[in-house]
Design an enzyme around this catalytic site. Structure first.
Site, PDB file in Angstrom:
ATOM      1  N   LYS A   1      38.494  40.290  55.353  1.00 31.75           N
ATOM      2  CA  LYS A   1      39.820  40.912  55.226  1.00 31.75           C
ATOM      3  C   LYS A   1      39.938  42.149  56.104  1.00 31.75           C
ATOM      4  O   LYS A   1      38.943  42.754  56.501  1.00 31.75           O
ATOM      5  CB  LYS A   1      40.130  41.188  53.762  1.00 31.75           C
TER       6      LYS A   1
ATOM      7  N   ARG B   1      34.821  34.812  46.480  1.00 37.26           N
ATOM      8  CA  ARG B   1      35.490  33.848  47.358  1.00 37.26           C
ATOM      9  C   ARG B   1      35.125  34.230  48.786  1.00 37.26           C
ATOM     10  O   ARG B   1      35.495  35.307  49.242  1.00 37.26           O
ATOM     11  CB  ARG B   1      36.997  33.912  47.114  1.00 37.26           C
TER      12      ARG B   1
HETATM   13  N1  PMM Z   1      42.711  35.693  49.293  1.00 36.91           N
HETATM   14  C1  PMM Z   1      43.316  34.804  50.101  1.00 36.91           C
HETATM   15  C2  PMM Z   1      43.676  33.526  49.628  1.00 36.91           C
HETATM   16  N2  PMM Z   1      43.395  33.166  48.350  1.00 36.91           N
HETATM   17  N3  PMM Z   1      42.505  33.664  46.236  1.00 36.91           N
HETATM   18  C3  PMM Z   1      41.918  34.544  45.410  1.00 36.91           C
HETATM   19  N4  PMM Z   1      41.660  34.195  44.121  1.00 36.91           N
HETATM   20  N5  PMM Z   1      41.564  35.799  45.813  1.00 36.91           N
HETATM   21  C4  PMM Z   1      41.803  36.237  47.082  1.00 36.91           C
HETATM   22  O1  PMM Z   1      41.466  37.398  47.387  1.00 36.91           O
HETATM   23  C5  PMM Z   1      42.438  35.342  47.997  1.00 36.91           C
HETATM   24  C6  PMM Z   1      42.778  34.039  47.524  1.00 36.91           C
HETATM   25  C7  PMM Z   1      43.614  35.186  51.523  1.00 36.91           C
HETATM   26  O2  PMM Z   1      42.467  35.143  52.302  1.00 36.91           O
HETATM   27  P1  PMM Z   1      42.109  33.928  53.330  1.00 36.91           P
HETATM   28  O3  PMM Z   1      43.279  33.797  54.278  1.00 36.91           O
HETATM   29  O4  PMM Z   1      40.839  34.342  53.972  1.00 36.91           O
HETATM   30  O5  PMM Z   1      41.957  32.665  52.532  1.00 36.91           O
END
Ligand code: PMM
Length: 276
Positions: free
Chosen positions: A214, A254
């Site tokens: 991030k 995650r």
């Molecule tokens: N961040 C993203 C997408 N889905 N789900 C959860 N539970 N927590 C998060 O912090 C989260 C998520 C966005 O990040 P990405 O584009 O790297 O998937």
């Protein structure tokens, strides 16, 4: 004191053309399935399949497009015995994904984006991750305002989402809460949430966090001209963050780089800092 248990790893599989760190990489289904299998082999407890980019400013895909992106991938991975979670804000996508084998619904809106989500998950009787969320990606950064303090407000809003999930009939032990790093949050807000993890631990459910790649990590690692570090160079800082979270008793992480995260958790376990 007994050390906390080893956190679960959710390996990120964005089947989107436009996610901020891996958008487009796994947009073709064969590539996505191969990547999911590889993450499972590397030790992911779940492969988190998502078909809607949530990067700041992103436009939403129509529901049919989201279904077309994710369902064949969930089906194929589940058929191979891989546990999948479905990263969606839509009840319809959650339902079809669970019917296709997904075992966990990861809703970044915590039930706020689709009024049918909580009752649908209650009927499906699977795990539910409710993330802290204030608005869709196109507008979310204007909601990054916390006059009562980010930790207080995020805890209060997550407690509301927990109660709403319970009232809809989701069993308490199936609920996981997530403070939503980067969603309606500045870099400073993210660091405050991470450093006050002991306060988040007072919430009524287990916790999962996603810090991987991030932009607050990119900003931390900026060069002398203030240019943020690109996504590929953020992993060591990410590993420091997840090591902190694991030591504090986080339930789930995650992550993009499953192998690096898994290696770190194994070493912590070997040192006695985590339980098997
Ligand atoms: N961040 C993203 C997408 N889905 N789900 C959860 N539970 N927590 C998060 O912090 C989260 C998520 C966005 O990040 P990405 O584009 O790297 O998937």
């Amino acid at each position: 004191m007994t050390p906390p248990g080893r956190p679960k790893i959710l390996g990120i599989l964005n089947v989107t053309p436009d996610s901020f760190s891996d958008g487009g990489l796994w947009a073709d289904q064969e590539g996505a399935i191969a990547r999911g299998l590889a993450m499972s082999a590397e030790g992911a407890d779940f492969v988190d399949v998502g078909g809607e980019s949530t990067r700041p400013g992103a436009e939403r895909p129509p529901v049919d497009a989201e279904l077309e992106r994710v369902i064949p991938v969930v089906e194929a991975l589940s058929a191979e015995g891989v546990s999948c979670s479905i990263d969606t804000m839509r009840a319809e996508v959650a339902r079809v994904a669970v019917e296709s084998g997904a075992q966990l619904v990861n809703d970044v809106s915590g039930g706020l984006a689709d009024s049918a989500m909580l009752s649908t998950v209650a009927t499906l009787n699977v795990g539910y991750i409710a993330m802290h969320w204030r608005a869709h990606s196109a507008q979310m950064q204007q909601w990054a305002v916390y006059p009562q303090g980010v930790v207080n407000e995020v805890c209060a809003e997550l407690t509301d989402r927990y109660r709403a999930a319970i009232n809809a009939g989701i069993a308490p032990e199936l609920i996981t809460l997530d403070p939503g790093l980067g969603f309606a949050k500045t870099a400073e807000h993210n660091w405050l949430l991470l450093s006050h993890f002991s306060e988040l631990k007072q919430l009524p459910a287990r916790l999962l966090l996603g810090a991987s790649r991030k932009s607050f990590l990119g900003a931390l690692l900026a060069d002398k001209h203030g240019h943020p570090r690109g996504v590929a160079g953020r992993e060591s800082a990410h590993l420091a963050v997840i090591s902190w979270l694991a030591s504090q008793g986080v339930w789930g992480l995650r992550v993009h780089d499953v192998q690096a995260s898994r290696d770190l958790l194994l070493a912590m376990t070997r040192l006695g800092a985590l339980n098997e």
